[in-house]
Scaffold this motif. Structure first.
Motif, PDB file in Angstrom:
ATOM      1  N   ASP A 198       8.715  -6.251  -4.322  1.00  0.00           N
ATOM      2  CA  ASP A 198       7.327  -6.678  -4.212  1.00  0.00           C
ATOM      3  C   ASP A 198       6.559  -5.622  -3.417  1.00  0.00           C
ATOM      4  OD1 ASP A 198       4.889  -7.890  -3.636  1.00  0.00           O
ATOM      5  OD2 ASP A 198       5.772  -9.861  -3.260  1.00  0.00           O
ATOM      6  N   THR A 199       5.525  -5.038  -4.010  1.00  0.00           N
ATOM      7  CA  THR A 199       4.765  -3.969  -3.369  1.00  0.00           C
ATOM      8  C   THR A 199       3.498  -4.459  -2.686  1.00  0.00           C
ATOM      9  OG1 THR A 199       3.527  -3.466  -5.391  1.00  0.00           O
ATOM     10  CG2 THR A 199       5.610  -2.305  -5.065  1.00  0.00           C
ATOM     11  N   ALA A 200       3.266  -5.779  -2.681  1.00  0.00           N
ATOM     12  CA  ALA A 200       2.021  -6.291  -2.109  1.00  0.00           C
ATOM     13  C   ALA A 200       1.897  -5.974  -0.622  1.00  0.00           C
ATOM     14  CB  ALA A 200       1.926  -7.805  -2.328  1.00  0.00           C
ATOM     15  N   GLY A 201       3.031  -5.770   0.058  1.00  0.00           N
ATOM     16  CA  GLY A 201       3.004  -5.484   1.487  1.00  0.00           C
ATOM     17  C   GLY A 201       2.872  -4.011   1.825  1.00  0.00           C
ATOM     18  N   VAL A 202       2.718  -3.154   0.815  1.00  0.00           N
ATOM     19  CA  VAL A 202       2.566  -1.721   1.066  1.00  0.00           C
ATOM     20  C   VAL A 202       1.089  -1.388   1.239  1.00  0.00           C
ATOM     21  CG1 VAL A 202       3.001   0.614   0.226  1.00  0.00           C
ATOM     22  CG2 VAL A 202       4.648  -1.209  -0.251  1.00  0.00           C
ATOM     23  N   LEU A 234       5.374   3.803  -5.360  1.00  0.00           N
ATOM     24  CA  LEU A 234       5.061   2.426  -5.739  1.00  0.00           C
ATOM     25  C   LEU A 234       5.607   2.083  -7.119  1.00  0.00           C
ATOM     26  CD1 LEU A 234       1.433   2.264  -4.343  1.00  0.00           C
ATOM     27  CD2 LEU A 234       3.378   0.939  -3.520  1.00  0.00           C
ATOM     28  N   ASP A 235       5.499   3.013  -8.051  1.00  0.00           N
ATOM     29  CA  ASP A 235       6.044   2.778  -9.387  1.00  0.00           C
ATOM     30  C   ASP A 235       7.559   2.599  -9.318  1.00  0.00           C
ATOM     31  OD1 ASP A 235       5.779   2.843 -12.401  1.00  0.00           O
ATOM     32  OD2 ASP A 235       7.093   4.575 -12.116  1.00  0.00           O
ATOM     33  N   PHE A 236       8.206   3.393  -8.498  1.00  0.00           N
ATOM     34  CA  PHE A 236       9.657   3.306  -8.332  1.00  0.00           C
ATOM     35  C   PHE A 236      10.054   1.954  -7.738  1.00  0.00           C
ATOM     36  CE2 PHE A 236      13.676   4.166  -6.134  1.00  0.00           C
ATOM     37  CZ  PHE A 236      14.397   4.806  -7.131  1.00  0.00           C
ATOM     38  N   MET A 237       9.305   1.485  -6.750  1.00  0.00           N
ATOM     39  CA  MET A 237       9.588   0.187  -6.150  1.00  0.00           C
ATOM     40  C   MET A 237       9.505  -0.930  -7.181  1.00  0.00           C
ATOM     41  SD  MET A 237       7.520   0.519  -2.545  1.00  0.00           S
ATOM     42  CE  MET A 237       7.730  -1.216  -2.161  1.00  0.00           C
TER      43      MET A 237
END
Length: 308
Positions: free
Chosen positions: A76-80, A67-70
């Motif tokens: 946008d990490t909201a969909g993970v 997640l940090d890498f993304m």
């Protein structure tokens, strides 16, 4: 309304081995690799385009790394979705030619993957493929998401990325082809599905009725493209140095999507891709692939410029 590129697929931590020893550990996943490269290119040149990754991780340190890498690469990490289980890990064993053989370790007891609820609009781009698109655990949710995008008028790009050891039927893959605007497969994909690596026969007898636009990549040999009235090849530039071929196909996909955005191509213009459009898309995709083959990483360099 600004466009978005939405990728749906798995996230993994790839541990790369050479001569029996680990030499790198990098976040990966087929669609994930493409999206990171888009973050490093589309994200810089076209910041108005939203880059959304739909996926699932665990609740462990590996997930924190991913997640940090993304986020550092503009995704946008909201969909993970964060599962109560462990994150996926893969081992990539490089042979003497730096081609990779994979072993995957997945936690099947974690929280089930839910169909993402991101709103998809006309002329957005949806990227999907590989095992995530056809497995029992994530295939139905992926198909529902992609179908919603297609019905909204989005461009749908499908990377078959099939392996002979995947317990998947050709029917499931063809259902995904039928949802798509563009399908890409390697000659190995085509041979695994249809018993022959002959892309022209596969397109004529199977794929054209499902999706009008097909790309067949063949490693270092000419890339073939097919659309109504078009069948042509593009030579793959010879590379001076190949560190690994991991991510080559994923970044080819990223190059196509980058070119779609750069050229302002919309869904209605892709019903039957002309040879002129192919001649803009494919060389860009090959640049992305060439860049990633020169490093141990799964994505283009942070300073990579596809226009240089």
């Amino acid at each position: 309304m600004p466009r978005k590129i939405a990728g749906i697929g798995e996230t993994v931590l790839d541990i790369v081995f050479k001569n029996g020893q680990p030499i790198a550990a990098v976040p990966g996943g087929s669609v994930f690799n493409s999206m990171v490269s888009l973050g490093r290119t589309v994200g810089k040149k076209f910041p108005e385009v939203a880059l959304v990754m739909e996926s699932q991780t665990g609740s462990d340190y590996v997930a924190d790394i991913v997640l940090d890498f993304m986020e550092k690469n503009g995704l946008d990490t909201a969909g993970v979705q964060r599962s109560c289980g462990q994150s996926n890990v893969s081992m990539a064993m490089l042979d003497e030619n730096n081609n990779a053989r994979y072993e995957f370790f997945r936690d099947k007891a974690g929280t089930p993957f839910r169909t993402p609820d991101t709103v998809l609009n006309a002329d957005d781009i949806v990227l999907f493929g590989s095992l995530f698109a056809v497995s029992e655990a994530t295939g139905p949710q992926t198909k529902a998401y992609v179908s919603r995008g297609r019905d909204a008028g989005a461009i749908v790009y499908y990377d078959i990325n099939f392996r002979k050891n995947h317990p998947v039927s050709a029917e499931a893959i063809e259902e995904n082809m039928a949802l798509s605007t563009i399908v890409r497969g390697s000659d190995e994909d085509i041979e695994a599905l249809y018993g022959s690596p002959d892309a022209e026969t596969a397109y004529r007898e199977h794929i054209s009725a499902l999706c009008p636009n097909f790309i067949c990549t063949k490693g270092g040999r000419d890339t073939e493209v097919f659309s109504p009235g078009v069948h042509t090849g593009f030579p793959v530039p010879e590379l001076e140095h190949v560190e690994t071929t991991i991510g080559a196909g994923d970044n080819f996909n990223a190059g196509i999507l980058y070119a779609l955005v750069r050229d302002g191509l919309m869904r209605k213009e892709l019903d039957a891709i002309s040879e002129a459009v192919w001649r803009s898309l494919i060389p860009t995709a090959l640049k992305f692939s060439a860049n990633v083959c020169a490093s141990l990483f799964n994505y283009v360099d942070t300073d990579f410029d596809p226009e240089s």
